[in-house]
Design an enzyme around this catalytic site. Structure first.
Site, PDB file in Angstrom:
ATOM      1  N   ILE A 221       0.142  -2.289 -15.907  1.00  0.00           N
ATOM      2  CA  ILE A 221       1.293  -1.634 -16.707  1.00  0.00           C
ATOM      3  C   ILE A 221       2.531  -2.606 -17.019  1.00  0.00           C
ATOM      4  O   ILE A 221       3.326  -2.494 -17.646  1.00  0.00           O
ATOM      5  CB  ILE A 221       1.996  -0.515 -15.958  1.00  0.00           C
ATOM      6  CG1 ILE A 221       2.488  -1.009 -14.459  1.00  0.00           C
ATOM      7  CG2 ILE A 221       0.917   0.861 -15.886  1.00  0.00           C
ATOM      8  CD1 ILE A 221       3.126   0.196 -13.704  1.00  0.00           C
ATOM      9  N   GLY A 222       2.261  -3.761 -16.622  1.00  0.00           N
ATOM     10  CA  GLY A 222       3.307  -5.140 -16.741  1.00  0.00           C
ATOM     11  C   GLY A 222       2.761  -6.280 -16.437  1.00  0.00           C
ATOM     12  O   GLY A 222       1.871  -6.405 -15.796  1.00  0.00           O
ATOM     13  N   GLY A 224       4.336 -10.452 -15.861  1.00  0.00           N
ATOM     14  CA  GLY A 224       5.473 -11.430 -15.899  1.00  0.00           C
ATOM     15  C   GLY A 224       5.280 -12.817 -15.223  1.00  0.00           C
ATOM     16  O   GLY A 224       4.127 -13.190 -15.134  1.00  0.00           O
ATOM     17  N   ARG A 225       6.427 -13.619 -15.084  1.00  0.00           N
ATOM     18  CA  ARG A 225       6.030 -14.830 -14.612  1.00  0.00           C
ATOM     19  C   ARG A 225       5.437 -15.051 -13.018  1.00  0.00           C
ATOM     20  O   ARG A 225       4.759 -15.942 -12.715  1.00  0.00           O
ATOM     21  CB  ARG A 225       7.671 -15.547 -14.535  1.00  0.00           C
ATOM     22  CG  ARG A 225       8.182 -15.957 -15.639  1.00  0.00           C
ATOM     23  CD  ARG A 225       9.736 -16.332 -15.370  1.00  0.00           C
ATOM     24  NE  ARG A 225      10.251 -15.275 -14.988  1.00  0.00           N
ATOM     25  CZ  ARG A 225      11.576 -15.581 -14.901  1.00  0.00           C
ATOM     26  NH1 ARG A 225      12.107 -16.521 -15.297  1.00  0.00           N
ATOM     27  NH2 ARG A 225      12.537 -14.500 -14.323  1.00  0.00           N
ATOM     28  N   PHE A 226       5.533 -13.851 -12.101  1.00  0.00           N
ATOM     29  CA  PHE A 226       5.253 -13.843 -11.000  1.00  0.00           C
ATOM     30  C   PHE A 226       3.563 -13.414 -10.863  1.00  0.00           C
ATOM     31  O   PHE A 226       2.938 -13.671 -10.065  1.00  0.00           O
ATOM     32  CB  PHE A 226       6.082 -13.093 -10.159  1.00  0.00           C
ATOM     33  CG  PHE A 226       5.981 -11.503 -10.856  1.00  0.00           C
ATOM     34  CD1 PHE A 226       4.882 -10.502 -10.557  1.00  0.00           C
ATOM     35  CD2 PHE A 226       6.921 -11.113 -11.514  1.00  0.00           C
ATOM     36  CE1 PHE A 226       5.103  -9.363 -11.092  1.00  0.00           C
ATOM     37  CE2 PHE A 226       7.067  -9.880 -12.115  1.00  0.00           C
ATOM     38  CZ  PHE A 226       6.097  -8.782 -12.029  1.00  0.00           C
ATOM     39  N   GLY A 227       3.149 -12.532 -11.761  1.00  0.00           N
ATOM     40  CA  GLY A 227       1.687 -12.141 -11.859  1.00  0.00           C
ATOM     41  C   GLY A 227       1.788 -10.916 -12.595  1.00  0.00           C
ATOM     42  O   GLY A 227       2.041 -10.757 -13.878  1.00  0.00           O
ATOM     43  N   VAL A 229       1.784  -6.151 -13.056  1.00  0.00           N
ATOM     44  CA  VAL A 229       2.046  -4.846 -11.976  1.00  0.00           C
ATOM     45  C   VAL A 229       0.900  -3.783 -12.492  1.00  0.00           C
ATOM     46  O   VAL A 229       0.655  -3.742 -13.777  1.00  0.00           O
ATOM     47  CB  VAL A 229       3.665  -4.450 -12.699  1.00  0.00           C
ATOM     48  CG1 VAL A 229       3.685  -3.071 -11.995  1.00  0.00           C
ATOM     49  CG2 VAL A 229       4.464  -5.355 -12.208  1.00  0.00           C
ATOM     50  N   LYS A 242       2.875  -4.418  -7.349  1.00  0.00           N
ATOM     51  CA  LYS A 242       3.282  -5.784  -8.199  1.00  0.00           C
ATOM     52  C   LYS A 242       2.530  -6.909  -7.321  1.00  0.00           C
ATOM     53  O   LYS A 242       2.564  -7.130  -6.121  1.00  0.00           O
ATOM     54  CB  LYS A 242       4.767  -5.929  -7.870  1.00  0.00           C
ATOM     55  CG  LYS A 242       5.529  -7.282  -8.580  1.00  0.00           C
ATOM     56  CD  LYS A 242       6.953  -7.262  -8.436  1.00  0.00           C
ATOM     57  CE  LYS A 242       7.414  -8.376  -9.147  1.00  0.00           C
ATOM     58  NZ  LYS A 242       8.757  -8.153  -9.011  1.00  0.00           N
ATOM     59  N   ASP A 343      19.367 -11.616 -11.280  1.00  0.00           N
ATOM     60  CA  ASP A 343      18.454 -11.503 -12.446  1.00  0.00           C
ATOM     61  C   ASP A 343      18.295 -10.080 -13.015  1.00  0.00           C
ATOM     62  O   ASP A 343      17.327  -9.450 -13.539  1.00  0.00           O
ATOM     63  CB  ASP A 343      16.966 -11.933 -12.018  1.00  0.00           C
ATOM     64  CG  ASP A 343      16.075 -12.299 -13.376  1.00  0.00           C
ATOM     65  OD1 ASP A 343      16.576 -12.449 -14.574  1.00  0.00           O
ATOM     66  OD2 ASP A 343      14.860 -12.147 -13.124  1.00  0.00           O
TER      67      ASP A 343
END
Length: 513
Positions: A221-222, A224-227, A229, A242, A343
Protein backbone atom coordinates in the site's frame (compact mmCIF):
# COMPACT_ATOMS: atom_id res chain seq x y z
CA UNK A 1 118.54 -23.52 -60.81
CA UNK A 2 115.05 -24.85 -61.45
CA UNK A 3 115.37 -27.39 -58.61
CA UNK A 4 116.56 -24.72 -56.25
CA UNK A 5 113.55 -22.53 -57.15
CA UNK A 6 111.09 -25.40 -56.57
CA UNK A 7 112.68 -26.10 -53.21
CA UNK A 8 112.31 -22.45 -52.20
CA UNK A 9 108.62 -22.44 -53.22
CA UNK A 10 107.89 -25.61 -51.24
CA UNK A 11 109.64 -24.26 -48.17
CA UNK A 12 107.79 -20.93 -48.48
CA UNK A 13 104.42 -22.75 -48.78
CA UNK A 14 105.15 -24.87 -45.72
CA UNK A 15 106.19 -21.79 -43.76
CA UNK A 16 102.99 -19.98 -44.81
CA UNK A 17 100.78 -22.88 -43.78
CA UNK A 18 102.48 -23.19 -40.44
CA UNK A 19 102.14 -19.49 -39.74
CA UNK A 20 98.52 -19.39 -41.03
CA UNK A 21 97.13 -22.27 -39.01
CA UNK A 22 99.34 -21.75 -36.02
CA UNK A 23 98.48 -18.02 -35.87
CA UNK A 24 94.70 -18.76 -35.70
CA UNK A 25 94.89 -21.33 -32.87
CA UNK A 26 93.28 -20.10 -29.59
CA UNK A 27 95.43 -20.63 -26.53
CA UNK A 28 93.64 -21.52 -23.31
CA UNK A 29 94.56 -22.25 -19.72
CA UNK A 30 94.45 -26.01 -19.11
CA UNK A 31 94.74 -27.42 -15.58
CA UNK A 32 95.58 -30.96 -16.84
CA UNK A 33 98.20 -29.97 -19.48
CA UNK A 34 101.40 -30.20 -17.42
CA UNK A 35 103.55 -31.11 -20.47
CA UNK A 36 102.64 -27.89 -22.34
CA UNK A 37 103.01 -25.56 -19.37
CA UNK A 38 99.27 -25.81 -18.53
CA UNK A 39 98.33 -24.47 -21.97
CA UNK A 40 96.20 -25.99 -24.72
CA UNK A 41 95.29 -24.78 -28.20
CA UNK A 42 91.92 -25.09 -29.93
CA UNK A 43 89.93 -23.86 -32.94
CA UNK A 44 86.85 -23.56 -30.68
CA UNK A 45 86.48 -22.09 -27.15
CA UNK A 46 88.29 -21.82 -23.88
CA UNK A 47 86.26 -23.53 -21.15
CA UNK A 48 85.98 -22.72 -17.43
CA UNK A 49 83.90 -24.58 -14.84
CA UNK A 50 83.34 -24.23 -11.12
CA UNK A 51 81.86 -27.13 -9.20
CA UNK A 52 81.16 -28.28 -5.68
CA UNK A 53 82.66 -31.65 -4.73
CA UNK A 54 82.31 -33.03 -1.21
CA UNK A 55 81.51 -29.53 0.03
CA UNK A 56 84.67 -28.04 -1.52
CA UNK A 57 84.59 -25.52 -4.42
CA UNK A 58 86.94 -26.59 -7.26
CA UNK A 59 87.83 -25.16 -10.68
CA UNK A 60 88.49 -26.66 -14.10
CA UNK A 61 90.15 -25.03 -17.17
CA UNK A 62 90.12 -26.76 -20.63
CA UNK A 63 89.93 -26.32 -24.39
CA UNK A 64 86.70 -27.06 -26.26
CA UNK A 65 87.15 -27.89 -29.96
CA UNK A 66 84.69 -26.85 -32.68
CA UNK A 67 83.36 -30.37 -33.28
CA UNK A 68 82.32 -30.57 -29.63
CA UNK A 69 80.60 -27.13 -29.22
CA UNK A 70 77.92 -26.97 -26.47
CA UNK A 71 74.24 -26.17 -26.76
CA UNK A 72 72.99 -22.84 -25.43
CA UNK A 73 70.62 -23.43 -22.54
CA UNK A 74 68.52 -20.67 -20.92
CA UNK A 75 67.74 -21.52 -17.33
CA UNK A 76 64.74 -19.96 -15.60
CA UNK A 77 65.21 -16.24 -14.94
CA UNK A 78 69.01 -16.13 -15.56
CA UNK A 79 70.62 -16.50 -19.01
CA UNK A 80 73.88 -18.54 -18.95
CA UNK A 81 76.04 -19.95 -21.78
CA UNK A 82 76.26 -23.43 -20.36
CA UNK A 83 78.95 -25.57 -22.09
CA UNK A 84 78.15 -29.27 -22.32
CA UNK A 85 79.88 -30.79 -19.31
CA UNK A 86 79.63 -34.39 -20.54
CA UNK A 87 82.98 -34.17 -22.33
CA UNK A 88 84.65 -33.76 -18.98
CA UNK A 89 82.73 -36.52 -17.29
CA UNK A 90 80.82 -34.18 -14.93
CA UNK A 91 77.22 -34.85 -16.07
CA UNK A 92 75.10 -37.21 -13.92
CA UNK A 93 77.99 -37.64 -11.51
CA UNK A 94 76.56 -37.86 -7.95
CA UNK A 95 79.82 -36.55 -6.54
CA UNK A 96 79.14 -33.12 -7.99
CA UNK A 97 76.16 -31.50 -6.32
CA UNK A 98 76.30 -28.28 -8.39
CA UNK A 99 78.29 -26.75 -11.24
CA UNK A 100 78.65 -23.44 -13.10
CA UNK A 101 80.42 -23.24 -16.44
CA UNK A 102 81.35 -20.70 -19.11
CA UNK A 103 82.99 -20.56 -22.56
CA UNK A 104 84.92 -17.73 -24.24
CA UNK A 105 87.03 -17.02 -27.36
CA UNK A 106 87.65 -13.27 -27.33
CA UNK A 107 91.37 -13.59 -26.47
CA UNK A 108 94.08 -16.10 -25.51
CA UNK A 109 93.76 -17.42 -21.97
CA UNK A 110 90.33 -15.77 -21.63
CA UNK A 111 89.31 -18.61 -19.29
CA UNK A 112 92.01 -17.71 -16.80
CA UNK A 113 89.43 -16.51 -14.26
CA UNK A 114 87.23 -17.94 -11.56
CA UNK A 115 83.47 -17.74 -11.96
CA UNK A 116 81.03 -17.64 -9.06
CA UNK A 117 79.29 -20.85 -8.15
CA UNK A 118 75.62 -19.92 -8.61
CA UNK A 119 73.92 -22.63 -6.54
CA UNK A 120 76.12 -22.73 -3.42
CA UNK A 121 74.71 -25.92 -2.08
CA UNK A 122 71.87 -28.35 -2.63
CA UNK A 123 69.91 -29.02 -5.79
CA UNK A 124 68.85 -26.40 -8.33
CA UNK A 125 66.08 -24.11 -7.09
CA UNK A 126 62.50 -25.09 -7.77
CA UNK A 127 60.27 -22.37 -9.19
CA UNK A 128 56.55 -22.23 -8.37
CA UNK A 129 54.01 -22.80 -11.09
CA UNK A 130 51.24 -20.26 -11.75
CA UNK A 131 48.72 -22.68 -10.22
CA UNK A 132 50.76 -22.93 -7.01
CA UNK A 133 51.12 -19.14 -6.81
CA UNK A 134 47.35 -18.71 -7.31
CA UNK A 135 46.65 -21.24 -4.56
CA UNK A 136 49.02 -19.47 -2.16
CA UNK A 137 47.19 -16.15 -2.75
CA UNK A 138 43.58 -17.34 -3.00
CA UNK A 139 43.37 -19.82 -0.10
CA UNK A 140 44.51 -17.40 2.66
CA UNK A 141 42.33 -14.65 1.17
CA UNK A 142 39.26 -16.89 1.27
CA UNK A 143 40.06 -17.90 4.82
CA UNK A 144 40.32 -14.24 5.91
CA UNK A 145 37.03 -13.37 4.16
CA UNK A 146 35.27 -16.27 5.89
CA UNK A 147 36.59 -15.18 9.28
CA UNK A 148 35.50 -11.55 8.69
CA UNK A 149 32.07 -12.73 7.48
CA UNK A 150 31.60 -14.91 10.55
CA UNK A 151 32.62 -12.10 12.91
CA UNK A 152 30.26 -9.64 11.13
CA UNK A 153 27.35 -12.10 11.20
CA UNK A 154 27.91 -12.84 14.88
CA UNK A 155 28.19 -9.14 15.70
CA UNK A 156 25.03 -8.11 13.80
CA UNK A 157 23.05 -11.05 15.21
CA UNK A 158 24.17 -10.13 18.71
CA UNK A 159 23.36 -6.50 18.05
CA UNK A 160 19.85 -7.37 16.84
CA UNK A 161 19.29 -9.45 19.95
CA UNK A 162 20.49 -6.46 21.94
CA UNK A 163 18.13 -4.13 20.08
CA UNK A 164 15.19 -6.39 20.84
CA UNK A 165 16.23 -6.60 24.47
CA UNK A 166 16.57 -2.83 24.62
CA UNK A 167 13.09 -2.36 23.15
CA UNK A 168 11.56 -4.36 25.99
CA UNK A 169 9.81 -2.26 28.64
CA UNK A 170 7.70 -4.90 30.38
CA UNK A 171 8.84 -7.60 32.79
CA UNK A 172 9.82 -10.90 31.15
CA UNK A 173 7.58 -12.75 33.58
CA UNK A 174 4.52 -12.00 31.44
CA UNK A 175 6.31 -12.72 28.13
CA UNK A 176 5.09 -16.27 27.77
CA UNK A 177 3.58 -17.59 24.52
CA UNK A 178 0.55 -18.89 26.45
CA UNK A 179 -0.10 -15.56 28.18
CA UNK A 180 -3.85 -14.78 28.42
CA UNK A 181 -3.55 -11.70 26.21
CA UNK A 182 -2.77 -13.99 23.26
CA UNK A 183 -6.07 -15.84 23.62
CA UNK A 184 -7.90 -15.95 20.30
CA UNK A 185 -10.87 -14.08 21.71
CA UNK A 186 -8.81 -10.96 22.50
CA UNK A 187 -8.49 -8.34 19.74
CA UNK A 188 -5.55 -5.98 19.30
CA UNK A 189 -7.22 -2.97 20.89
CA UNK A 190 -8.19 -4.93 23.98
CA UNK A 191 -4.75 -6.56 24.13
CA UNK A 192 -3.03 -3.17 24.19
CA UNK A 193 -5.40 -1.88 26.85
CA UNK A 194 -4.73 -4.95 29.03
CA UNK A 195 -0.95 -4.49 28.91
CA UNK A 196 -0.53 -0.74 28.74
CA UNK A 197 -3.63 0.70 30.42
CA UNK A 198 -4.14 2.72 27.25
CA UNK A 199 -1.08 4.94 27.73
CA UNK A 200 1.90 2.68 28.36
CA UNK A 201 4.94 1.82 26.31
CA UNK A 202 3.85 -1.18 24.28
CA UNK A 203 3.26 -4.91 24.29
CA UNK A 204 5.74 -7.35 25.86
CA UNK A 205 8.52 -8.44 23.52
CA UNK A 206 7.50 -12.07 23.07
CA UNK A 207 3.90 -11.02 22.48
CA UNK A 208 5.15 -8.68 19.73
CA UNK A 209 7.12 -11.53 18.18
CA UNK A 210 4.13 -13.87 18.37
CA UNK A 211 1.93 -11.32 16.60
CA UNK A 212 4.53 -10.63 13.91
CA UNK A 213 4.88 -14.33 13.09
CA UNK A 214 1.12 -14.74 12.73
CA UNK A 215 0.61 -11.86 10.27
CA UNK A 216 -0.33 -12.62 6.67
CA UNK A 217 0.80 -9.99 4.16
CA UNK A 218 -1.95 -9.04 1.68
CA UNK A 219 -0.83 -6.22 -0.63
CA UNK A 220 1.63 -3.31 -0.92
CA UNK A 221 0.00 0.00 0.00
CA UNK A 222 3.03 2.29 0.02
CA UNK A 223 6.72 2.65 -0.69
CA UNK A 224 9.43 5.00 0.55
CA UNK A 225 13.13 5.48 1.21
CA UNK A 226 13.11 2.96 4.06
CA UNK A 227 11.31 0.12 2.21
CA UNK A 228 7.67 -0.87 1.74
CA UNK A 229 4.34 -0.65 3.57
CA UNK A 230 2.01 -3.66 3.35
CA UNK A 231 -1.54 -4.28 4.36
CA UNK A 232 -1.59 -7.39 6.54
CA UNK A 233 -4.04 -9.44 8.58
CA UNK A 234 -3.74 -10.79 12.12
CA UNK A 235 -6.60 -13.03 13.22
CA UNK A 236 -8.93 -11.26 10.80
CA UNK A 237 -7.89 -7.74 11.83
CA UNK A 238 -6.21 -5.37 9.39
CA UNK A 239 -2.75 -4.09 10.31
CA UNK A 240 -0.12 -2.03 8.50
CA UNK A 241 3.34 -3.61 8.18
CA UNK A 242 6.21 -1.26 7.48
CA UNK A 243 9.10 -3.39 6.17
CA UNK A 244 12.56 -1.83 6.41
CA UNK A 245 15.51 -3.09 4.40
CA UNK A 246 18.48 -4.36 6.41
CA UNK A 247 20.37 -1.16 5.46
CA UNK A 248 17.79 0.86 7.43
CA UNK A 249 18.23 -1.02 10.70
CA UNK A 250 18.95 2.15 12.68
CA UNK A 251 15.80 3.84 11.35
CA UNK A 252 13.73 0.75 12.22
CA UNK A 253 15.15 0.57 15.72
CA UNK A 254 14.77 4.31 16.28
CA UNK A 255 11.13 4.38 15.20
CA UNK A 256 10.24 1.30 17.30
CA UNK A 257 12.04 2.85 20.27
CA UNK A 258 10.16 6.16 19.94
CA UNK A 259 6.80 4.43 19.51
CA UNK A 260 7.38 2.52 22.75
CA UNK A 261 8.08 5.66 24.75
CA UNK A 262 6.06 5.61 27.96
CA UNK A 263 2.70 7.41 27.67
CA UNK A 264 3.14 8.17 23.97
CA UNK A 265 -0.04 6.30 22.95
CA UNK A 266 -2.63 8.82 21.79
CA UNK A 267 -5.63 8.91 19.44
CA UNK A 268 -3.78 11.25 17.11
CA UNK A 269 -0.48 9.33 17.08
CA UNK A 270 -0.33 6.25 14.84
CA UNK A 271 -0.97 3.22 17.04
CA UNK A 272 2.07 0.97 17.44
CA UNK A 273 1.51 -2.79 17.76
CA UNK A 274 4.80 -4.67 17.38
CA UNK A 275 8.38 -4.66 16.05
CA UNK A 276 10.31 -7.75 15.00
CA UNK A 277 12.96 -8.96 12.57
CA UNK A 278 12.07 -11.68 10.07
CA UNK A 279 15.03 -13.75 8.87
CA UNK A 280 14.26 -16.07 5.95
CA UNK A 281 17.81 -17.42 5.71
CA UNK A 282 18.78 -15.23 2.75
CA UNK A 283 18.12 -11.74 4.08
CA UNK A 284 16.64 -10.05 7.12
CA UNK A 285 13.46 -7.98 7.03
CA UNK A 286 12.75 -5.52 9.83
CA UNK A 287 9.04 -5.22 10.56
CA UNK A 288 7.18 -2.39 12.26
CA UNK A 289 3.49 -3.21 12.76
CA UNK A 290 0.97 -0.42 13.36
CA UNK A 291 -2.74 0.27 13.09
CA UNK A 292 -4.15 0.17 9.57
CA UNK A 293 -6.13 3.13 8.22
CA UNK A 294 -7.91 2.44 4.95
CA UNK A 295 -7.90 6.07 3.79
CA UNK A 296 -4.12 6.03 3.71
CA UNK A 297 -2.01 9.14 4.11
CA UNK A 298 -3.33 12.69 4.16
CA UNK A 299 -1.49 13.23 0.87
CA UNK A 300 -3.48 10.40 -0.76
CA UNK A 301 -6.76 11.44 0.88
CA UNK A 302 -6.56 15.08 -0.22
CA UNK A 303 -5.75 14.02 -3.76
CA UNK A 304 -9.06 12.09 -3.93
CA UNK A 305 -11.43 14.03 -1.67
CA UNK A 306 -12.72 17.47 -0.74
CA UNK A 307 -14.34 18.46 2.58
CA UNK A 308 -16.57 21.09 4.12
CA UNK A 309 -15.38 23.65 6.67
CA UNK A 310 -16.39 21.49 9.65
CA UNK A 311 -14.38 18.50 8.38
CA UNK A 312 -11.43 20.80 7.64
CA UNK A 313 -11.35 22.21 11.19
CA UNK A 314 -11.75 18.74 12.77
CA UNK A 315 -8.92 17.35 10.64
CA UNK A 316 -6.58 20.30 11.35
CA UNK A 317 -7.42 20.13 15.08
CA UNK A 318 -6.59 16.41 15.25
CA UNK A 319 -3.15 16.96 13.68
CA UNK A 320 -2.42 19.90 16.00
CA UNK A 321 -3.56 17.80 18.98
CA UNK A 322 -1.26 14.93 18.01
CA UNK A 323 1.69 17.29 17.56
CA UNK A 324 0.96 19.02 20.88
CA UNK A 325 1.01 15.63 22.61
CA UNK A 326 4.34 14.79 20.96
CA UNK A 327 5.82 18.14 22.03
CA UNK A 328 4.47 17.88 25.58
CA UNK A 329 6.79 16.97 28.43
CA UNK A 330 4.84 14.92 31.03
CA UNK A 331 6.63 14.88 34.37
CA UNK A 332 6.63 11.94 36.80
CA UNK A 333 8.23 8.54 37.36
CA UNK A 334 6.29 7.21 34.37
CA UNK A 335 6.45 10.54 32.56
CA UNK A 336 6.88 11.17 28.87
CA UNK A 337 9.73 13.20 27.38
CA UNK A 338 8.99 15.92 24.86
CA UNK A 339 9.40 14.63 21.31
CA UNK A 340 9.93 16.56 18.06
CA UNK A 341 8.95 14.86 14.80
CA UNK A 342 11.49 16.42 12.35
CA UNK A 343 9.78 15.05 9.22
CA UNK A 344 6.20 16.28 9.48
CA UNK A 345 4.42 16.29 6.09
CA UNK A 346 1.12 15.17 4.57
CA UNK A 347 2.60 11.80 3.57
CA UNK A 348 3.44 11.07 7.22
CA UNK A 349 -0.06 11.82 8.52
CA UNK A 350 -2.69 9.03 8.34
CA UNK A 351 -6.42 9.68 7.90
CA UNK A 352 -8.67 7.62 10.16
CA UNK A 353 -12.14 6.36 9.25
CA UNK A 354 -13.83 9.15 11.27
CA UNK A 355 -12.01 11.90 9.33
CA UNK A 356 -9.50 12.72 12.05
CA UNK A 357 -5.75 12.15 11.63
CA UNK A 358 -2.88 10.34 13.31
CA UNK A 359 0.77 11.36 13.00
CA UNK A 360 3.10 8.54 11.93
CA UNK A 361 6.68 7.87 10.78
CA UNK A 362 8.70 8.74 13.88
CA UNK A 363 12.01 7.43 12.51
CA UNK A 364 13.65 10.87 12.65
CA UNK A 365 12.11 12.01 15.93
CA UNK A 366 14.26 13.42 18.74
CA UNK A 367 13.55 13.39 22.49
CA UNK A 368 14.33 15.98 25.11
CA UNK A 369 16.05 14.93 28.32
CA UNK A 370 14.84 17.38 30.96
CA UNK A 371 17.47 16.37 33.54
CA UNK A 372 20.46 17.07 31.27
CA UNK A 373 18.62 19.49 28.92
CA UNK A 374 19.98 17.61 25.91
CA UNK A 375 18.55 16.31 22.63
CA UNK A 376 19.12 12.68 21.61
CA UNK A 377 19.60 13.17 17.87
CA UNK A 378 19.39 9.75 16.13
CA UNK A 379 22.52 8.37 14.46
CA UNK A 380 21.20 7.80 10.95
CA UNK A 381 21.81 9.38 7.56
CA UNK A 382 18.23 10.37 6.80
CA UNK A 383 17.22 14.02 6.72
CA UNK A 384 13.79 15.61 6.68
CA UNK A 385 11.85 16.31 3.49
CA UNK A 386 13.38 19.38 1.81
CA UNK A 387 10.03 20.85 0.70
CA UNK A 388 8.86 21.07 4.34
CA UNK A 389 12.13 22.28 5.90
CA UNK A 390 11.97 25.45 7.96
CA UNK A 391 14.14 28.44 6.91
CA UNK A 392 16.58 27.91 9.80
CA UNK A 393 17.04 24.28 8.77
CA UNK A 394 17.66 25.19 5.12
CA UNK A 395 20.27 27.87 5.91
CA UNK A 396 21.75 25.82 8.79
CA UNK A 397 21.26 28.53 11.41
CA UNK A 398 19.12 26.39 13.74
CA UNK A 399 20.52 25.81 17.22
CA UNK A 400 20.50 22.01 17.43
CA UNK A 401 21.51 22.14 21.09
CA UNK A 402 18.16 23.69 22.01
CA UNK A 403 15.14 21.37 21.87
CA UNK A 404 12.64 24.20 21.23
CA UNK A 405 14.33 24.74 17.86
CA UNK A 406 13.10 21.33 16.68
CA UNK A 407 9.55 22.02 17.89
CA UNK A 408 9.47 25.34 15.99
CA UNK A 409 10.60 23.58 12.81
CA UNK A 410 7.69 21.12 13.26
CA UNK A 411 5.25 24.04 13.57
CA UNK A 412 6.53 25.52 10.29
CA UNK A 413 5.78 22.19 8.55
CA UNK A 414 2.34 22.09 10.24
CA UNK A 415 1.51 25.44 8.61
CA UNK A 416 2.27 23.98 5.18
CA UNK A 417 0.00 20.99 5.91
CA UNK A 418 -2.81 23.38 6.90
CA UNK A 419 -2.38 25.09 3.51
CA UNK A 420 -2.72 21.73 1.73
CA UNK A 421 -5.93 20.96 3.67
CA UNK A 422 -7.43 24.43 3.09
CA UNK A 423 -7.08 24.10 -0.70
CA UNK A 424 -9.45 21.10 -0.60
CA UNK A 425 -12.12 22.85 1.48
CA UNK A 426 -15.31 23.08 -0.56
CA UNK A 427 -17.15 26.35 0.10
CA UNK A 428 -20.18 26.90 -2.10
CA UNK A 429 -18.89 24.40 -4.65
CA UNK A 430 -15.55 26.22 -4.98
CA UNK A 431 -12.27 24.55 -4.08
CA UNK A 432 -8.73 24.25 -5.42
CA UNK A 433 -7.03 21.22 -6.90
CA UNK A 434 -4.63 19.47 -4.59
CA UNK A 435 -1.02 20.64 -4.77
CA UNK A 436 2.10 20.30 -2.66
CA UNK A 437 3.50 23.45 -1.00
CA UNK A 438 5.68 25.55 -3.36
CA UNK A 439 4.46 23.52 -6.35
CA UNK A 440 4.70 26.68 -8.50
CA UNK A 441 8.15 27.74 -7.25
CA UNK A 442 10.33 24.61 -7.26
CA UNK A 443 10.51 21.36 -9.29
CA UNK A 444 8.85 18.12 -8.07
CA UNK A 445 12.03 16.96 -6.32
CA UNK A 446 13.72 20.21 -5.23
CA UNK A 447 17.27 20.47 -3.97
CA UNK A 448 18.34 22.15 -0.75
CA UNK A 449 19.70 25.11 -2.74
CA UNK A 450 16.42 25.56 -4.64
CA UNK A 451 14.39 25.51 -1.43
CA UNK A 452 16.87 27.84 0.30
CA UNK A 453 16.56 30.35 -2.53
CA UNK A 454 12.74 30.35 -2.40
CA UNK A 455 12.22 30.20 1.39
CA UNK A 456 15.27 31.98 2.87
CA UNK A 457 16.40 34.46 0.21
CA UNK A 458 13.14 35.31 -1.59
CA UNK A 459 11.12 34.59 1.58
CA UNK A 460 8.22 33.17 -0.40
CA UNK A 461 5.34 31.28 1.18
CA UNK A 462 2.50 29.33 -0.48
CA UNK A 463 -0.07 31.55 -2.22
CA UNK A 464 -3.30 32.29 -0.34
CA UNK A 465 -6.39 32.92 -2.54
CA UNK A 466 -8.45 36.02 -1.73
CA UNK A 467 -11.64 33.97 -1.35
CA UNK A 468 -10.22 32.35 1.80
CA UNK A 469 -10.59 35.71 3.60
CA UNK A 470 -14.38 35.68 3.19
CA UNK A 471 -14.97 32.37 5.03
CA UNK A 472 -14.62 32.32 8.82
CA UNK A 473 -13.17 28.80 8.97
CA UNK A 474 -10.70 29.45 6.14
CA UNK A 475 -9.80 32.84 7.66
CA UNK A 476 -8.87 31.11 10.94
CA UNK A 477 -6.77 28.61 9.00
CA UNK A 478 -5.04 31.42 7.08
CA UNK A 479 -4.25 33.31 10.28
CA UNK A 480 -2.79 30.15 11.88
CA UNK A 481 -0.70 29.10 8.90
CA UNK A 482 0.80 32.58 8.57
CA UNK A 483 1.78 32.49 12.25
CA UNK A 484 3.42 29.11 11.65
CA UNK A 485 5.48 30.47 8.72
CA UNK A 486 7.32 33.33 10.40
CA UNK A 487 10.90 33.67 9.25
CA UNK A 488 11.81 34.31 12.88
CA UNK A 489 11.30 30.91 14.49
CA UNK A 490 10.77 32.31 18.00
CA UNK A 491 7.70 34.26 16.78
CA UNK A 492 5.86 31.12 15.67
CA UNK A 493 2.92 29.71 17.60
CA UNK A 494 3.32 26.57 19.70
CA UNK A 495 1.43 23.40 18.80
CA UNK A 496 -0.55 23.73 22.02
CA UNK A 497 -1.60 27.32 21.15
CA UNK A 498 -2.70 26.16 17.68
CA UNK A 499 -4.69 23.30 19.23
CA UNK A 500 -6.48 25.68 21.63
CA UNK A 501 -7.29 28.20 18.87
CA UNK A 502 -8.86 25.55 16.66
CA UNK A 503 -10.67 23.96 19.59
CA UNK A 504 -12.15 27.32 20.64
CA UNK A 505 -13.24 28.11 17.09
CA UNK A 506 -14.89 24.72 16.74
CA UNK A 507 -16.73 25.18 20.04
CA UNK A 508 -17.94 28.63 18.99
CA UNK A 509 -19.20 27.29 15.66
CA UNK A 510 -21.17 24.60 17.50
CA UNK A 511 -22.78 27.28 19.70
CA UNK A 512 -23.90 29.16 16.60
CA UNK A 513 -25.63 26.05 15.34
Amino acid sequence: MINISKAVLVLSFLYFCQNFYGGWALKCKCDICKDTNYTCETDGYCFTSTFLKDGVVKYSYRCLDTYNLPEIIVQSNRSIQFCNDSIYGLQNNPEYTSMTSNCCNERDYCNDRKITLLPVTGPAPKYLTSLEITAIIVIPTLAICLIIGFVYFYHTSHQRRGLHHHLRHVDDSIEAPDHPILNKGVNLKRMIEMTTSGSGSGLPLLVQRSIARQIQLMEIIGQGRFGEVWKGKWRGENVAVKIFSSREERSWFREAEIYQTVMLRHDNILGFIAADNKDNGTWTQLWLITDYHEHGSLFDFLGRNTMDTGDMIRMALSIATGLAHLHMDIMGTQGKPAIAHRDLKSKNVLVKSNGTCAIGDLGLAVRHDVVTDTVDIPLNNRVGTKRYMAPEVLDETMNVEQFDSFKRADVYALGLIFWEIARRCNVGGIYDEYQLPFYDAVPPDPTIDEMRRVVCIDKQRPNIPNRWQSCDALYVMVKLMKECWYQNATARLTALRIKKTLSNFRASEKLKM
